[in-house]
Design a protein around this motif. Structure first.
Motif, PDB file in Angstrom:
ATOM      1  N   ALA A  28      13.228   0.850  -5.380  1.00  0.00           N
ATOM      2  CA  ALA A  28      12.994  -0.483  -5.935  1.00  0.00           C
ATOM      3  C   ALA A  28      14.083  -1.411  -5.414  1.00  0.00           C
ATOM      4  O   ALA A  28      15.216  -0.988  -5.152  1.00  0.00           O
ATOM      5  CB  ALA A  28      13.008  -0.462  -7.458  1.00  0.00           C
ATOM      6  N   ILE A  29      13.721  -2.676  -5.241  1.00  0.00           N
ATOM      7  CA  ILE A  29      14.684  -3.704  -4.849  1.00  0.00           C
ATOM      8  C   ILE A  29      14.960  -4.566  -6.072  1.00  0.00           C
ATOM      9  O   ILE A  29      14.032  -5.086  -6.697  1.00  0.00           O
ATOM     10  CB  ILE A  29      14.158  -4.572  -3.691  1.00  0.00           C
ATOM     11  N   ILE A  30      16.244  -4.711  -6.405  1.00  0.00           N
ATOM     12  CA  ILE A  30      16.650  -5.435  -7.602  1.00  0.00           C
ATOM     13  C   ILE A  30      17.406  -6.697  -7.218  1.00  0.00           C
ATOM     14  O   ILE A  30      18.340  -6.649  -6.403  1.00  0.00           O
ATOM     15  CB  ILE A  30      17.560  -4.569  -8.500  1.00  0.00           C
ATOM     16  N   LYS A  31      17.011  -7.817  -7.806  1.00  0.00           N
ATOM     17  CA  LYS A  31      17.807  -9.037  -7.694  1.00  0.00           C
ATOM     18  C   LYS A  31      18.878  -8.971  -8.785  1.00  0.00           C
ATOM     19  O   LYS A  31      18.564  -8.976  -9.973  1.00  0.00           O
ATOM     20  CB  LYS A  31      16.934 -10.277  -7.884  1.00  0.00           C
ATOM     21  N   VAL A  69       8.839  -2.908  -5.480  1.00  0.00           N
ATOM     22  CA  VAL A  69       8.829  -1.485  -5.820  1.00  0.00           C
ATOM     23  C   VAL A  69       7.998  -0.718  -4.795  1.00  0.00           C
ATOM     24  O   VAL A  69       7.056  -1.252  -4.205  1.00  0.00           O
ATOM     25  CB  VAL A  69       8.262  -1.214  -7.237  1.00  0.00           C
ATOM     26  N   GLY A  70       8.366   0.559  -4.603  1.00  0.00           N
ATOM     27  CA  GLY A  70       7.612   1.413  -3.725  1.00  0.00           C
ATOM     28  C   GLY A  70       6.304   1.856  -4.366  1.00  0.00           C
ATOM     29  O   GLY A  70       6.122   1.761  -5.590  1.00  0.00           O
ATOM     30  N   SER A  71       5.413   2.383  -3.550  1.00  0.00           N
ATOM     31  CA  SER A  71       4.077   2.745  -4.025  1.00  0.00           C
ATOM     32  C   SER A  71       4.079   3.887  -5.041  1.00  0.00           C
ATOM     33  O   SER A  71       3.130   4.040  -5.808  1.00  0.00           O
ATOM     34  CB  SER A  71       3.200   3.136  -2.827  1.00  0.00           C
ATOM     35  N   ALA A  72       5.143   4.688  -5.069  1.00  0.00           N
ATOM     36  CA  ALA A  72       5.199   5.819  -6.003  1.00  0.00           C
ATOM     37  C   ALA A  72       5.911   5.479  -7.317  1.00  0.00           C
ATOM     38  O   ALA A  72       6.003   6.331  -8.200  1.00  0.00           O
ATOM     39  CB  ALA A  72       5.892   7.000  -5.331  1.00  0.00           C
ATOM     40  N   ASP A 127      14.844   6.393  -6.243  1.00  0.00           N
ATOM     41  CA  ASP A 127      14.243   7.070  -7.410  1.00  0.00           C
ATOM     42  C   ASP A 127      14.243   6.154  -8.627  1.00  0.00           C
ATOM     43  O   ASP A 127      14.806   6.463  -9.690  1.00  0.00           O
ATOM     44  CB  ASP A 127      14.994   8.366  -7.723  1.00  0.00           C
ATOM     45  N   ALA A 128      13.561   5.024  -8.457  1.00  0.00           N
ATOM     46  CA  ALA A 128      13.624   3.953  -9.453  1.00  0.00           C
ATOM     47  C   ALA A 128      13.161   4.380 -10.844  1.00  0.00           C
ATOM     48  O   ALA A 128      13.731   3.942 -11.849  1.00  0.00           O
ATOM     49  CB  ALA A 128      12.784   2.761  -8.969  1.00  0.00           C
TER      50      ALA A 128
END
Length: 275
Positions: A28-31, A69-72, A127-128
């Motif tokens: 996941a990418i977090i601001k 977020v990634g697809s999983a 591993d969000a």
């Protein structure tokens, strides 16, 4: 984006870096909206932690808003407010199954030490689903930063490990950020005395304001005499070493003398590996 970047011992810069992108389906990418500087970050910056790559973004404490977020990833979606685990884990290895997430085979203290961290405008979190936590509406994000690393460390050593009981006499060596949180957490179980020891008078004054019943400002390495004086020569039930350097500087004249009578000693390095 802007980030605090490590370039070797004593060399760091607030500079532009590419915004992180997803690398795996579980990322996941977090601001980042709130972050904090840890003693471990200072150790890296000063060259006390080895094998940190040049160009790394520092930091492992943060809260923010999910931007991608990634697809999983199934438990979070874009726009969610989240708190980031300071020591990412996989949740699958043997240490993780035992609840020892900071010793994860695939993770542990990697954020801001081996992979880019949170002292930046954006951060990639692996591993969000495991390493992010939802933030309830209305909770102050500045307060949540205290839960990232500092306060849990003080809680861990003062309450479950320290087994402090009502009426105990507790002495804490070091009144920096970890020593102060240990002081706050120790009060949960109503000890009779909490004696703070440090070489920094300002920190001790803060400790007194936060509930220390007595403090010892030591500059001569003879704090043992003062601790015994404050405790009436009686047993100290719990001694918490929140800063080993402070303990050594406070007690070095006492080496070879009769020791401080106590029941439990907790070595809690305030600059341990995360945190």
């Amino acid at each position: 984006m802007k980030a605090l970047v490590f370039h070797g011992p004593g060399k760091r810069a607030w500079e532009d870096k590419p915004k992180p992108a997803l690398r795996t389906a579980t990322d996941a990418i977090i601001k980042i909206t709130k972050t904090a500087l840890c003693g471990s970050d200072l150790m890296i910056a000063n060259g006390e932690i080895l094998n940190v790559p040049d160009g790394l973004t520092l930091g492992h404490e943060g809260v923010g808003i999910i931007e991608d977020v990634g697809s999983a990833v199934s438990m979070f979606e874009v726009g969610d407010k989240t708190m980031i685990a300071c020591a990412p884990s996989c949740g699958k290895c043997e240490p993780c199954k035992r609840g020892l997430y900071s010793t994860c085979d695939q993770g542990g203290w990697i954020l801001g030490r081996l992979i880019d961290g949170t002292l930046a405008e954006y951060a990639r979190i692996p591993d969000a689903d495991i390493n992010l936590h939802h933030i309830p509406e209305g909770v102050d994000e500045g307060t949540l930063i205290m839960l990232k690393d500092i306060l849990p460390t003080g809680f861990e050593y003062s309450v479950p490990d320290g087994q402090i009981k009502p009426g105990d006499t507790v002495v804490i060596f070091g009144s920096g950020h970890i020593g102060l949180t240990a002081l706050l957490m120790a009060q949960i179980h109503s000890p009779a005395e909490i004696i703070m020891v440090d070489t920094n008078l300002h920190c001790l004054e803060v400790a007194e304001a936060l509930g220390a019943t007595k403090f010892i400002h030591t500059t001569d390495g003879n704090a043992l005499h003062d601790v015994l004086k404050h405790s009436g020569g009686k047993s100290v039930d719990v001694a918490i070493i929140a800063n080993a350097k402070v303990a050594l500087n406070s007690l070095w004249r006492s080496f070879g003398q009769p020791t401080l009578p106590l029941q439990r000693v907790l070595l809690m390095p305030s600059r341990r590996l995360c945190c």
